[in-house]
Design a protein around this motif. Sequence first.
Motif, short mmCIF file in Angstrom:
data_model
loop_
_atom_site.label_atom_id
_atom_site.label_comp_id
_atom_site.label_asym_id
_atom_site.label_seq_id
_atom_site.Cartn_x
_atom_site.Cartn_y
_atom_site.Cartn_z
N LYS A 107 0.85 -1.21 0.00
CA LYS A 107 0.00 0.00 0.00
C LYS A 107 0.88 1.25 0.00
O LYS A 107 0.54 2.25 -0.63
CB LYS A 107 -0.90 0.03 1.24
N ALA A 122 -6.47 9.53 -1.11
CA ALA A 122 -6.59 10.11 0.22
C ALA A 122 -5.21 10.51 0.77
O ALA A 122 -4.22 9.80 0.55
CB ALA A 122 -7.24 9.09 1.15
N VAL A 147 -8.49 5.79 8.54
CA VAL A 147 -8.29 4.47 7.90
C VAL A 147 -6.86 3.99 8.13
O VAL A 147 -5.92 4.74 7.91
CB VAL A 147 -8.58 4.58 6.38
N LYS A 149 -4.17 0.86 7.15
CA LYS A 149 -3.99 -0.22 6.18
C LYS A 149 -2.66 -0.92 6.41
O LYS A 149 -1.61 -0.28 6.38
CB LYS A 149 -3.99 0.33 4.75
N VAL A 159 -7.49 -3.78 6.12
CA VAL A 159 -7.93 -2.39 6.23
C VAL A 159 -8.87 -2.24 7.43
O VAL A 159 -9.83 -2.98 7.58
CB VAL A 159 -8.66 -1.93 4.95
N ILE A 161 -11.20 0.60 9.49
CA ILE A 161 -11.77 1.95 9.55
C ILE A 161 -12.15 2.19 11.00
O ILE A 161 -13.02 1.51 11.55
CB ILE A 161 -12.98 2.06 8.60
N GLU A 191 -4.54 6.78 6.64
CA GLU A 191 -5.04 7.72 5.64
C GLU A 191 -6.42 8.27 5.97
O GLU A 191 -7.16 7.75 6.79
CB GLU A 191 -4.98 7.14 4.23
N GLN A 192 -6.70 9.34 5.29
CA GLN A 192 -7.95 10.07 5.41
C GLN A 192 -9.09 9.20 4.89
O GLN A 192 -8.93 8.50 3.89
CB GLN A 192 -7.76 11.33 4.55
N PHE A 193 -10.23 9.26 5.56
CA PHE A 193 -11.42 8.52 5.12
C PHE A 193 -12.10 9.30 4.00
O PHE A 193 -12.28 10.51 4.08
CB PHE A 193 -12.37 8.37 6.30
N LEU A 194 -12.46 8.59 2.94
CA LEU A 194 -13.19 9.22 1.83
C LEU A 194 -14.62 8.71 1.85
O LEU A 194 -14.85 7.50 1.96
CB LEU A 194 -12.53 8.88 0.49
N GLU A 198 -18.33 3.32 -4.17
CA GLU A 198 -17.18 2.68 -4.80
C GLU A 198 -17.51 2.01 -6.12
O GLU A 198 -18.64 1.57 -6.34
CB GLU A 198 -16.60 1.62 -3.85
N LYS A 220 -19.58 -6.17 -1.24
CA LYS A 220 -18.61 -6.88 -0.40
C LYS A 220 -19.23 -7.45 0.87
O LYS A 220 -18.73 -8.43 1.41
CB LYS A 220 -17.46 -5.94 -0.02
N ILE A 288 -8.85 4.34 -4.19
CA ILE A 288 -8.77 3.69 -2.88
C ILE A 288 -7.62 2.70 -2.89
O ILE A 288 -6.89 2.55 -1.93
CB ILE A 288 -10.09 2.91 -2.60
N GLU A 289 -7.51 1.98 -4.00
CA GLU A 289 -6.44 0.98 -4.09
C GLU A 289 -6.23 0.58 -5.54
O GLU A 289 -7.10 0.76 -6.39
CB GLU A 289 -6.79 -0.28 -3.29
P1 AMP Z 1 -8.88 -2.30 0.32
O1 AMP Z 1 -8.39 -3.53 1.00
O2 AMP Z 1 -7.82 -1.27 0.07
O3 AMP Z 1 -9.75 -2.62 -0.87
O4 AMP Z 1 -9.90 -1.61 1.33
C1 AMP Z 1 -11.03 -2.31 1.71
C2 AMP Z 1 -12.18 -1.38 1.79
O5 AMP Z 1 -11.95 -0.39 2.79
C3 AMP Z 1 -12.44 -0.58 0.52
O6 AMP Z 1 -13.17 -1.30 -0.42
C4 AMP Z 1 -13.22 0.59 1.07
O7 AMP Z 1 -14.57 0.24 1.28
C5 AMP Z 1 -12.57 0.82 2.41
N1 AMP Z 1 -11.58 1.89 2.34
C6 AMP Z 1 -10.26 1.75 2.10
N2 AMP Z 1 -9.65 2.96 2.11
C7 AMP Z 1 -10.60 3.88 2.36
C8 AMP Z 1 -10.60 5.31 2.47
N3 AMP Z 1 -9.50 6.03 2.39
N4 AMP Z 1 -11.79 5.90 2.71
C9 AMP Z 1 -12.91 5.18 2.84
N5 AMP Z 1 -12.98 3.85 2.74
C10 AMP Z 1 -11.83 3.19 2.50
#
Ligand code: AMP
Length: 426
Positions: A107, A122, A147, A149, A159, A161, A191-194, A198, A220, A288-289
């Motif tokens: 990440k 973010a 957030v 990670k 991840v 939250i 990181e900052q929450f967005l 999605e 999901k 986000i990723e």
């Molecule tokens: P990831 O493993 O990176 O896919 O993250 C899993 C889930 O966490 C994502 O599908 C988002 O729903 C949530 N997520 C990850 N990063 C953020 C972020 N910066 N702001 C809000 N939701 C996030």
Amino acid sequence: MNILLLGSGGREHALAWKLNQSVWTNPLYIAPGNAGTATCGHNVDLALNDFEGIGQFCIGKKIEMVVVGPEEPLVNGLYDFFKSNDALSEIFFIGPSKFGAQLEGSKAFAKAFMLRHDIPTAAYREFDASSFDEGVQYIQQQSLPVVLKADGLAAGKGVIIAYSHIEAIAEFELMIHQEKFGEASRKVVVEQFLDGIELSVFALTDGINYVLLPEAKDYKRVGDGDTGLNTGGMGAVSPVPFATASFMQKVENRIIIPTVEGIKKENIDYKGFIFFGLIKVGDDPWVIEYNCRLGDPETEAIIPRLENDLVGLFIATAQQRLHEIQINVDRRKAVTIMATSRGYPGSYEKGYVIEGLRNKPDEDCLIFQAGTKEEKGQIVTNGGRVLCVTALGKDIEQAVHKSIDQLATISFDGIYYRQDIGYEFL
Ligand code: AMP
Ligand code: GLY
């Protein structure tokens, strides 16, 4: 062309189904595959981390193209293994180098890449044991939720939250000092929450050019109304109604083009899929990723809509000719709904006989198997996500109904699926 596809999920059944339709394919091998992929080619009993075994198989069978479904072999360097071996280096290999696969495998790498190329994501900082106290301070200054990670691969669980600073710091401590996600959480991105909705966008790149594949939205959470635990994905729809032409133009200009340009500028060996996990905040896309592969179950929704010959696309990828390719997409809507084992995503039992798979599916329906295997002439459950039905329809509603009607003809002990995939678009 002798082709080897690696993986064993619903994504791989959908890919095998599509590869098998190509005039170029003869024969298709899938390792390790599932009972569904066995209907599209020959399953081969090879583990994905057995690089030597995969290499020997490719030499023995004169494999000319390798397509990698899941991220793990890529993150572990299967591409580099092939390129560094004279007998394997000429094989067309679909999937990035170990360095490129860090877009998913780290990440912190992905965030730094986005920062270098001015790609909207973010705000963040990364920390490890040596900067733990700074990390605690940083977390305390963030607005909530915040957030966290794990840097490395954590089977989709890395991840967190956090809705309070106390919770965030406790998690941070667990990740860094107690190695909550093992090696993967020695480094943590904060990181900052967005806040937004999605979607998953997919490109295939040859390292210079790219083509855009249909986008999808996945679901999901395990329960209807997006409730309950996170899963690998319970269903998907494609296209995504809010991904309008003007929104997708922003996605290309601000995210896809700078990403592919970044790969090119940094000389990263990358011939494969890029999965952009995006979030729409207001009218703007943010990343986000990244993943270095296709999504599952998104693949099961997008591949049936793709009209191009998939092997043709991969040959163009290997030869860096993607600029010559025009992607054609079936305009119908696709919905895929995943049927899972009782207890998933928690613990579940395997080995239940699946009935109804041998019937020909209804028109416009496709059954893709995920956690299945053949045992004594029967197909039995062999995973949490067992199979999915993709249906194509004139609208999402019709596709959902077709998929659910088809699922009703399939049974195994403990079968469960969401009834509301696509609900916000009906
Ligand atoms: P990831 O493993 O990176 O896919 O993250 C899993 C889930 O966490 C994502 O599908 C988002 O729903 C949530 N997520 C990850 N990063 C953020 C972020 N910066 N702001 C809000 N939701 C996030
Ligand atoms: N469905 C999300 C993923 O494949 O990561």
